[in-house]
Scaffold this motif. Structure first.
Motif, mmCIF file in Angstrom:
data_model
loop_
_atom_site.group_PDB
_atom_site.id
_atom_site.type_symbol
_atom_site.label_atom_id
_atom_site.label_comp_id
_atom_site.label_asym_id
_atom_site.label_seq_id
_atom_site.Cartn_x
_atom_site.Cartn_y
_atom_site.Cartn_z
ATOM 1 N N LEU A 206 5.290 10.496 -15.250
ATOM 2 C CA LEU A 206 4.800 10.627 -14.462
ATOM 3 C C LEU A 206 6.425 11.497 -13.879
ATOM 4 O O LEU A 206 6.394 11.983 -13.054
ATOM 5 C CB LEU A 206 5.210 9.272 -14.122
ATOM 6 N N LYS A 207 7.183 10.597 -14.333
ATOM 7 C CA LYS A 207 8.952 11.300 -14.171
ATOM 8 C C LYS A 207 8.640 13.064 -14.055
ATOM 9 O O LYS A 207 9.091 13.923 -13.725
ATOM 10 C CB LYS A 207 9.610 10.444 -14.377
ATOM 11 N N PHE A 208 7.979 12.641 -15.805
ATOM 12 C CA PHE A 208 7.977 14.365 -16.831
ATOM 13 C C PHE A 208 7.441 15.173 -15.052
ATOM 14 O O PHE A 208 7.578 16.647 -15.275
ATOM 15 C CB PHE A 208 7.613 14.584 -17.893
ATOM 16 N N LEU A 209 6.379 14.792 -14.655
ATOM 17 C CA LEU A 209 5.250 15.518 -13.718
ATOM 18 C C LEU A 209 5.866 15.972 -12.125
ATOM 19 O O LEU A 209 5.176 16.541 -11.684
ATOM 20 C CB LEU A 209 4.030 15.250 -13.646
ATOM 21 N N GLU A 210 6.872 14.809 -12.208
ATOM 22 C CA GLU A 210 7.008 14.785 -11.045
ATOM 23 C C GLU A 210 6.238 14.269 -9.808
ATOM 24 O O GLU A 210 6.250 14.534 -8.650
ATOM 25 C CB GLU A 210 8.130 15.625 -9.903
ATOM 26 N N LYS A 211 5.744 12.378 -10.134
ATOM 27 C CA LYS A 211 4.508 12.311 -9.611
ATOM 28 C C LYS A 211 5.103 10.778 -9.644
ATOM 29 O O LYS A 211 5.616 10.072 -9.962
ATOM 30 C CB LYS A 211 3.411 12.576 -9.937
ATOM 31 N N ASP A 212 4.370 10.266 -8.522
ATOM 32 C CA ASP A 212 4.413 8.973 -8.106
ATOM 33 C C ASP A 212 3.390 8.118 -8.468
ATOM 34 O O ASP A 212 2.709 8.721 -7.943
ATOM 35 C CB ASP A 212 5.223 8.378 -7.071
ATOM 36 N N ALA A 213 3.642 6.310 -8.507
ATOM 37 C CA ALA A 213 2.265 5.905 -9.160
ATOM 38 C C ALA A 213 2.403 4.459 -8.597
ATOM 39 O O ALA A 213 3.183 4.107 -8.923
ATOM 40 C CB ALA A 213 1.529 6.400 -9.775
ATOM 41 N N ASN A 214 1.675 4.019 -7.517
ATOM 42 C CA ASN A 214 2.118 3.016 -6.598
ATOM 43 C C ASN A 214 1.852 1.989 -8.195
ATOM 44 O O ASN A 214 0.876 2.304 -8.573
ATOM 45 C CB ASN A 214 2.036 2.353 -5.672
ATOM 46 N N GLN A 215 1.907 0.349 -7.934
ATOM 47 C CA GLN A 215 1.749 -0.186 -8.910
ATOM 48 C C GLN A 215 0.168 -0.910 -9.354
ATOM 49 O O GLN A 215 -0.537 -0.899 -10.449
ATOM 50 C CB GLN A 215 1.761 -2.043 -8.258
ATOM 51 N N GLU A 216 -1.086 -0.353 -7.936
ATOM 52 C CA GLU A 216 -2.216 -0.387 -8.268
ATOM 53 C C GLU A 216 -2.757 0.904 -8.975
ATOM 54 O O GLU A 216 -3.413 0.598 -9.971
ATOM 55 C CB GLU A 216 -3.015 -0.233 -6.948
#
Ligand code: A3P
Length: 293
Positions: A206-216
């Motif tokens: 996620l970090k490498f792709l500069e993306k976020d994902a919430n817990q769900e």
């Protein structure tokens, strides 16, 4: 192409169809927002592809089921002529794909088309310990008639150690990409780490792709990309394509999905021989693999 001998490109054994289209592979035009998933075959490519797709689709499972991994993420160098009974051109698929594209490759780093580096593309590389990678590759050769006959387990082990298998030496592959990560935008991951703590490794991606994902969303990604779920997912387990080539009754594509299955294959003598050779081949790298968890 069934059970045909391999050709060779720059000293690397590749299938004859790949050799026959090599000039086009080498001239491939990457785009700056292309993402490449690179591995030695059987190191966890499909797993990583599914994780990346789930991230890109924000955890929408239905969107990830839009097509098979083989077609969602073009397999850059792979080419099967129509006459094989299963036509496939990774290049054509990639060229027709709108940006941003995600593609897969098994090429050793020196054979990656130069435009990927010119365009400063991101690459996710996944490496798996040599013994499990070899075992998985052996069973894959048994079930995949698009590859040369593996011979006996012992014969295949010798070929693997000598680098005389498709995509060449495992040792050079993992070391070459390890060096390259200091020069290029490469996230270098390990299959064993993914097994140990998939959540942590997904967060790295996620970090490498500069993306976020919430817990769900994170939970959805974890669930959908577990071995059990992928084994039942025809869009991720190669049961929907290559039916004349892959025989899952010989060995399923989603075979075991564990670390340490090599212990069920190596004899004590084979293990000793492998270890001695391994030490020599891996003496010139800081790379360390875990053979068990
Ligand atoms: P085994 O043959 O050891 O079971 P690739 O996708 O690069 O061809 O790699 C295939 C290997 O990854 C197979 O290893 C397969 O079972 C394993 N694999 C695929 N999906 C997985 C998952 N979600 N979790 C763990 N291992 C997985």
């Amino acid at each position: 192409v069934l059970r045909a001998d391999l050709g060779e490109m720059e000293g690397i054994p590749l299938t004859q169809p790949i050799c026959s289209t090599w000039d086009q592979v080498w001239k491939f035009k990457a785009r700056p927002d292309d993402l490449l998933i690179a591995t030695y075959a059987k190191a966890g490519t499909t797993w990583t592809q599914e994780i990346v797709d789930m991230i890109q689709q924000n955890g929408d499972v239905e969107k990830c089921r839009r097509d098979t991994t083989y077609r969602r993420h073009p397999f850059l160098e792979w080419y099967l002529p129509e006459s094989s009974g299963a036509g496939y051109s990774g290049l054509e698929l990639a060229e027709a794909m709108p940006s941003p594209r995600t593609m897969k490759t098994h090429l050793p780093v020196q054979l990656v088309p130069p435009s990927f580096w010119e365009q400063n593309c991101k690459v996710i590389y996944v490496a798996r310990n040599a013994k499990d990678n070899l075992v998985s590759y052996y069973h894959f050769h048994r079930m995949n008639k698009g590859l040369p006959d593996p011979g006996t387990w012992e014969e295949f082990m010798d070929k693997f150690m000598a680098g005389k298998v498709l995509w060449g030496s495992w040792y050079d592959h993992v070391k070459g990409w390890w060096k390259a990560k200091d020069k290029h935008r490469i996230l270098y991951l390990f299959y064993e780490d993914m097994k140990e703590n998939p959540k942590r490794e997904i967060q790295k991606i996620l970090k490498f792709l500069e993306k976020d994902a919430n817990q769900e969303i994170l939970n959805k990604i974890l669930h959908h990309t577990s071995f059990e779920m992928m084994k039942e997912n025809p869009m991720a387990n190669y049961t929907k394509e290559l039916q004349d080539i892959m025989d899952h009754s010989v060995s399923p594509f989603m075979r075991k999905g564990v670390v340490g299955d090599w212990k069920n294959h190596f004899t004590v003598a084979q293990n000793q021989k492998f270890d001695e050779d391994y030490k020599k081949k891996m003496a010139d790298t800081s790379l360390v693999f875990r053979m068990e968890l």
